[in-house]
Design a protein around this motif. Sequence first.
Motif, PDB file in Angstrom:
ATOM      1  N   MET A 116      45.391  73.550 -20.387  1.00  0.00           N
ATOM      2  CA  MET A 116      44.242  74.251 -20.940  1.00  0.00           C
ATOM      3  C   MET A 116      44.482  75.744 -21.121  1.00  0.00           C
ATOM      4  O   MET A 116      44.009  76.358 -22.077  1.00  0.00           O
ATOM      5  N   GLY A 117      45.250  76.320 -20.196  1.00  0.00           N
ATOM      6  CA  GLY A 117      45.502  77.751 -20.303  1.00  0.00           C
ATOM      7  C   GLY A 117      46.341  78.112 -21.509  1.00  0.00           C
ATOM      8  O   GLY A 117      46.192  79.197 -22.078  1.00  0.00           O
ATOM      9  N   ALA A 118      47.216  77.196 -21.901  1.00  0.00           N
ATOM     10  CA  ALA A 118      48.115  77.478 -23.015  1.00  0.00           C
ATOM     11  C   ALA A 118      47.561  76.997 -24.352  1.00  0.00           C
ATOM     12  O   ALA A 118      48.121  77.341 -25.403  1.00  0.00           O
ATOM     13  N   GLU A 119      46.492  76.213 -24.335  1.00  0.00           N
ATOM     14  CA  GLU A 119      45.957  75.641 -25.571  1.00  0.00           C
ATOM     15  C   GLU A 119      45.134  76.667 -26.335  1.00  0.00           C
ATOM     16  O   GLU A 119      44.155  77.205 -25.832  1.00  0.00           O
ATOM     17  N   ALA A 120      45.530  76.926 -27.578  1.00  0.00           N
ATOM     18  CA  ALA A 120      44.853  77.937 -28.387  1.00  0.00           C
ATOM     19  C   ALA A 120      43.702  77.379 -29.198  1.00  0.00           C
ATOM     20  O   ALA A 120      42.812  78.125 -29.611  1.00  0.00           O
ATOM     21  N   ASP A 121      43.688  76.066 -29.413  1.00  0.00           N
ATOM     22  CA  ASP A 121      42.670  75.477 -30.281  1.00  0.00           C
ATOM     23  C   ASP A 121      41.422  75.106 -29.480  1.00  0.00           C
ATOM     24  O   ASP A 121      41.501  74.385 -28.473  1.00  0.00           O
ATOM     25  N   PHE A 122      40.265  75.569 -29.955  1.00  0.00           N
ATOM     26  CA  PHE A 122      39.015  75.346 -29.240  1.00  0.00           C
ATOM     27  C   PHE A 122      38.690  73.854 -29.126  1.00  0.00           C
ATOM     28  O   PHE A 122      38.262  73.379 -28.073  1.00  0.00           O
ATOM     29  N   SER A 123      38.881  73.116 -30.213  1.00  0.00           N
ATOM     30  CA  SER A 123      38.523  71.702 -30.196  1.00  0.00           C
ATOM     31  C   SER A 123      39.361  70.916 -29.193  1.00  0.00           C
ATOM     32  O   SER A 123      38.863  69.986 -28.541  1.00  0.00           O
ATOM     33  N   VAL A 124      40.624  71.291 -29.032  1.00  0.00           N
ATOM     34  CA  VAL A 124      41.476  70.601 -28.060  1.00  0.00           C
ATOM     35  C   VAL A 124      41.066  70.966 -26.647  1.00  0.00           C
ATOM     36  O   VAL A 124      41.038  70.106 -25.748  1.00  0.00           O
ATOM     37  N   ARG A 125      40.742  72.218 -26.431  1.00  0.00           N
ATOM     38  CA  ARG A 125      40.247  72.597 -25.096  1.00  0.00           C
ATOM     39  C   ARG A 125      38.979  71.840 -24.733  1.00  0.00           C
ATOM     40  O   ARG A 125      38.786  71.431 -23.577  1.00  0.00           O
ATOM     41  N   GLU A 126      38.122  71.638 -25.725  1.00  0.00           N
ATOM     42  CA  GLU A 126      36.906  70.873 -25.483  1.00  0.00           C
ATOM     43  C   GLU A 126      37.222  69.431 -25.125  1.00  0.00           C
ATOM     44  O   GLU A 126      36.523  68.819 -24.307  1.00  0.00           O
ATOM     45  N   GLU A 127      38.265  68.869 -25.739  1.00  0.00           N
ATOM     46  CA  GLU A 127      38.687  67.503 -25.364  1.00  0.00           C
ATOM     47  C   GLU A 127      39.097  67.450 -23.902  1.00  0.00           C
ATOM     48  O   GLU A 127      38.746  66.520 -23.170  1.00  0.00           O
ATOM     49  N   TRP A 128      39.849  68.452 -23.460  1.00  0.00           N
ATOM     50  CA  TRP A 128      40.246  68.507 -22.054  1.00  0.00           C
ATOM     51  C   TRP A 128      39.024  68.589 -21.148  1.00  0.00           C
ATOM     52  O   TRP A 128      38.912  67.870 -20.154  1.00  0.00           O
ATOM     53  N   ARG A 129      38.101  69.495 -21.495  1.00  0.00           N
ATOM     54  CA  ARG A 129      36.915  69.682 -20.648  1.00  0.00           C
ATOM     55  C   ARG A 129      36.073  68.408 -20.587  1.00  0.00           C
ATOM     56  O   ARG A 129      35.599  68.013 -19.521  1.00  0.00           O
TER      57      ARG A 129
END
Length: 394
Positions: free
Chosen positions: A379-392
């Motif tokens: 998550m810390g390295a992910e720049a794309d908002f939509s991918v971070r939301e998938e993680w969350r």
Amino acid sequence: MAGGRAGVAELRGPRLLNKAVKLSGADLKAALAREARTLGFDCIGVTDPEAIAPAGKHFYEFLEAGAHGDMDWLAASPERRTDPRGLWPGVRSVIMLGVNYGPDENPLHILEKRSCGAISAYAQGDDYHDVIKKRLKALARWLVAMSGDEVKVFVDTAAVMEKPLAQAAGLGWQGKHTNLVSREFGSWLFLGAIYTASDLPRDEADDDHCGSCRACQDICPTAAFPAPYQLDARRCISYLTIENKGPIPHEFRKAIGNRIYGCDDCLAVCPWNKFAQEGRETKLAARAELRAPELSQLARLDDGAFRALFAKSPVKRIGRDRFIRNVLIAIGNSGDALLAHEAERLLDDASALVRGAAVWALSQLVEREKFKSLAAGAMGAEADFSVREEWRRA
């Protein structure tokens, strides 16, 4: 579900050079039917350009409800769809043609092979647009030579309401799944149209023979039919895996199962399909490598390998990233923990669409503690908002 955006072939020709007699009316139509059969068409009918006026009302209601989703091309110039003369004022007759593509095995059987991908029957061979258009052009050239009249050719590539026109021409009827059903070929007909300036005798419209059957509605995994003869494309797996350019909505991911391109469920369950095997053209036969491809192999396709595998296939049009998105949803639904490493490898893919689907697939296959560990590092390295939301969310 089928759709297209552009493209029309227009043919003109000499007025019967070296011909002593010009065929017309019933004789021309009979000769046209014979030529169509010779070229590989399984059925043919003729209707009036005005015949689909009632279907236009339903089409506008479909658009007003937003049931077409992101398929904006459907809403562009709807008057050209609801009246063939809006597309070409010179049309006097509409010739509708069908080619049977009934599969030689039940498309529902592959849904039980969760580590394989299910590709819709129509997409397992060469692109039907190319195959059918060649035949249509050949038939149109013949018609121009025999009549001297102008024609235009369409195969799912312009503002043509093929299914209402096909029903008006007697090829079948629009079933409760909104697709054409034929008493001879079931739910498995590719359709093409020739608009002509010739005045040809009309065929009688077919009647609805669905009766009380609702098998196509009951089998739909995503409840895409709010009522008989109505489709909400936004819930249709064909739309979600083909037309939809973004992430697959969470509410439909489990229902998609291992369907990686399209969905045949509502077609395959139709009881009229028992008649669909006769006269099947070998050119539309499925490729062996696309009947039940393994998800582990598909997940490793880069852009070049994707294009090579799906050369001449309609699948190629959605591109590698959308296809791998679909493969990852299927991997997540496979229940096969051995496929988790394929999803984990794609967490570093260049496409955010692919990375987001990989997150979801992993969340379905690995133990919670391992997933949390992966999330903490990614998550810390992910720049794309939509991918971070998938993680969350996962």
